[in-house]
Design a protein around this motif. Structure first.
Motif, PDB file in Angstrom:
ATOM      1  N   ALA A   1     -16.602   0.588   3.233  1.00 42.78           N
ATOM      2  CA  ALA A   1     -17.298  -0.289   2.351  1.00 42.78           C
ATOM      3  C   ALA A   1     -18.606   0.538   1.765  1.00 42.78           C
ATOM      4  CB  ALA A   1     -17.452  -1.169   2.898  1.00 42.78           C
TER       5      ALA A   1
ATOM      6  N   ARG B   1      -7.929  -3.874  -5.422  1.00 40.78           N
ATOM      7  CA  ARG B   1      -8.325  -4.816  -6.865  1.00 40.78           C
ATOM      8  C   ARG B   1      -8.990  -3.918  -7.792  1.00 40.78           C
ATOM      9  NH1 ARG B   1      -8.604  -9.123  -2.884  1.00 40.78           N
ATOM     10  NH2 ARG B   1     -10.488  -8.643  -2.337  1.00 40.78           N
ATOM     11  N   ARG B   2     -10.006  -3.248  -7.098  1.00 42.06           N
ATOM     12  CA  ARG B   2     -10.707  -2.681  -8.249  1.00 42.06           C
ATOM     13  C   ARG B   2     -10.105  -1.418  -8.914  1.00 42.06           C
ATOM     14  NH1 ARG B   2     -16.530  -2.897  -6.923  1.00 42.06           N
ATOM     15  NH2 ARG B   2     -16.835  -1.832  -8.829  1.00 42.06           N
TER      16      ARG B   2
ATOM     17  N   GLU C   1      -9.832  -6.073   4.655  1.00 40.33           N
ATOM     18  CA  GLU C   1     -10.586  -6.646   3.550  1.00 40.33           C
ATOM     19  C   GLU C   1     -11.179  -5.465   2.791  1.00 40.33           C
ATOM     20  OE1 GLU C   1     -14.451  -8.293   4.990  1.00 40.33           O
ATOM     21  OE2 GLU C   1     -13.162  -9.495   6.051  1.00 40.33           O
ATOM     22  N   VAL C   2     -11.765  -4.407   3.198  1.00 37.60           N
ATOM     23  CA  VAL C   2     -11.945  -3.023   2.242  1.00 37.60           C
ATOM     24  C   VAL C   2     -10.821  -2.708   1.479  1.00 37.60           C
ATOM     25  CG1 VAL C   2     -13.015  -0.888   2.201  1.00 37.60           C
ATOM     26  CG2 VAL C   2     -14.125  -2.724   3.974  1.00 37.60           C
TER      27      VAL C   2
ATOM     28  N   ALA D   1      -7.922  -4.211   0.644  1.00 38.13           N
ATOM     29  CA  ALA D   1      -7.614  -5.062  -0.366  1.00 38.13           C
ATOM     30  C   ALA D   1      -8.639  -5.098  -1.579  1.00 38.13           C
ATOM     31  CB  ALA D   1      -7.704  -6.412   0.133  1.00 38.13           C
ATOM     32  N   GLU D   2      -9.991  -4.956  -1.218  1.00 33.09           N
ATOM     33  CA  GLU D   2     -10.955  -4.957  -2.562  1.00 33.09           C
ATOM     34  C   GLU D   2     -10.722  -3.739  -3.524  1.00 33.09           C
ATOM     35  OE1 GLU D   2     -12.715  -7.238  -3.711  1.00 33.09           O
ATOM     36  OE2 GLU D   2     -14.350  -5.881  -4.891  1.00 33.09           O
ATOM     37  N   ILE D   3     -10.547  -2.620  -2.762  1.00 32.19           N
ATOM     38  CA  ILE D   3     -10.652  -1.541  -3.332  1.00 32.19           C
ATOM     39  C   ILE D   3      -9.295  -1.541  -4.169  1.00 32.19           C
ATOM     40  CG2 ILE D   3      -9.491   0.219  -1.739  1.00 32.19           C
ATOM     41  CD1 ILE D   3     -11.638   2.198  -2.584  1.00 32.19           C
TER      42      ILE D   3
ATOM     43  N   LYS E   1     -21.068   2.760  -3.545  1.00 31.69           N
ATOM     44  CA  LYS E   1     -21.192   2.437  -4.816  1.00 31.69           C
ATOM     45  C   LYS E   1     -21.181   3.771  -5.848  1.00 31.69           C
ATOM     46  CE  LYS E   1     -23.359  -2.208  -4.663  1.00 31.69           C
ATOM     47  NZ  LYS E   1     -23.596  -2.223  -3.188  1.00 31.69           N
TER      48      LYS E   1
ATOM     49  N   CYS F   1     -10.607   3.042   3.427  1.00 38.76           N
ATOM     50  CA  CYS F   1     -11.082   1.772   3.906  1.00 38.76           C
ATOM     51  C   CYS F   1     -12.575   1.776   4.380  1.00 38.76           C
ATOM     52  CB  CYS F   1     -10.095   1.040   4.853  1.00 38.76           C
ATOM     53  SG  CYS F   1      -8.745   0.817   4.312  1.00 38.76           S
TER      54      CYS F   1
ATOM     55  N   ARG G   1      -7.309  -3.249 -11.420  1.00 39.81           N
ATOM     56  CA  ARG G   1      -8.094  -3.741 -12.316  1.00 39.81           C
ATOM     57  C   ARG G   1      -8.214  -2.654 -13.637  1.00 39.81           C
ATOM     58  NH1 ARG G   1     -13.346  -6.612 -10.360  1.00 39.81           N
ATOM     59  NH2 ARG G   1     -14.283  -4.579 -10.997  1.00 39.81           N
TER      60      ARG G   1
ATOM     61  N   LEU H   1     -15.226   2.389  -1.400  1.00 37.39           N
ATOM     62  CA  LEU H   1     -16.196   1.343  -2.065  1.00 37.39           C
ATOM     63  C   LEU H   1     -17.585   1.567  -2.044  1.00 37.39           C
ATOM     64  CD1 LEU H   1     -14.702  -2.470  -0.904  1.00 37.39           C
ATOM     65  CD2 LEU H   1     -14.582  -1.076  -3.069  1.00 37.39           C
TER      66      LEU H   1
END
Ligand code: THG
Length: 267
Positions: free
Chosen positions: A125, A145-146, A138-139, A141-143, A102, A123, A149, A100
């Motif tokens: 951030a 999703r990204r 958390e990390v 799940a977010e990655i 940026k 995992c 998507r 994650l």
């Protein structure tokens, strides 16, 4: 269980020397022994050569794919090295890795969506390593999703909870195992992967700790591992645990590996 052979990594002295000398035979042999031992992917990492990493990684891709008929796990924190190396790769590589962070995510998303590949998602951030189960989930799940998507299917995603030494903090084993459990249950179809050897850093009897940790990870559903496939005791653990977890129909893989001499007879 997907096995990623870890040995072609310039953090190992013999490999660093061979890469610097452009020794095709030595690298080819390191690829062949891992393939014969049962690797499904060969990891290639030239990360210790900061200035020459891109050239060396591309060279490794060519040499290893000429030696063995396997896809590679292209291993670098540097998006530019991965973007170049993938151009030299035949078939579908595993990209090791995205996170994650940026800048890394921004640079790598177009690379991993423009051609068929699997993706290792750390995992992580920003630059700090995760410590708790919750952070990993958390990390992770977010990655997920990204990546989904962007159209990357769950089956192509390998979440890496990042193994850290239990000698530094004894909660590090359970933090990985708990994270693995929740990620596998929360996203059916996604994969998990880890490098094992960090768990035992700073302790005696490292290979014993590594193989027991592998068994615990597999019980949480671990689907892939970066390891030394020529370690017969480690492979004996892997194959026996697979059959105990009903992942080896008719015990075929275990028996075949035994007859081929790929797993240790000492236990
Ligand atoms: N996750 C992801 N990628 C990774 C890691 C991870 N890539 C690098 C690393 N971790 C996994 N690869 C290696 C490669 C070689 C060795 C360990 C991990 C290795 N270790 C010996 C040791 O630790 O004693 C060194 C001995 C030697 O020089 O032979 O060789 O976690 N996604």
């Amino acid at each position: 269980m997907v096995i990623v052979g870890e040995k072609i990594n310039t953090s190992r002295k013999s490999i660093a020397e061979a890469v610097e000398a452009q020794d095709v035979d030595f690298i080819s042999e390191a690829a062949r022994t891992q393939a014969e031992a049962g690797a499904h992917y060969i990891d290639v990492n030239a990360g210790t050569f900061l200035d020459k990493e891109v050239d060396y990684l591309c060279w490794l891709v060519e040499v290893v794919q000429n030696a063995v008929d396997l896809p590679l796990c292209l291993d670098s924190p540097n998006p530019k090295a991965l973007a170049e190396a993938i151009k030299h790769h035949r078939g579908e590589p595993m990209i090791n890795s995205i996170s994650l962070e940026k800048e890394r995510l921004r640079a790598l998303l177009p690379v991993v969506t423009s051609q068929p590949c699997s993706v290792i998602a750390l995992c992580m951030a920003e630059t700090s390593m995760p410590s708790t189960v919750e952070e990993r989930v958390e990390v992770g799940a977010e990655i997920i999703r990204r990546l989904t998507r962007e159209g990357i299917p769950l089956e192509k995603i390998y979440v890496d909870p990042l193994v850290q030494p239990v000698s530094v903090d004894t909660r590090m084993g359970t933090a990985v195992l708990g994270g693995m459990n929740q990620i596998m249950n929360g996203f059916p179809g996604v994969n998990t992967i880890c490098g094992l050897s960090n768990i035992s850093f700073g302790l005696p009897l490292r290979s014993l700790i590594n193989r027991h940790f592998l068994a615990l990870c597999m019980a949480q559903g671990l689907s892939a591992a970066i390891l030394d496939p020529t370690d017969k005791q480690l492979m004996a653990t892997l194959l026996s645990v697979e059959l105990l977890l009903d992942r080896d129909e008719y015990c075929g893989n275990f028996i075949e590996a035994y007859h081929d001499g790929r797993i240790g007879a000492s236990s």
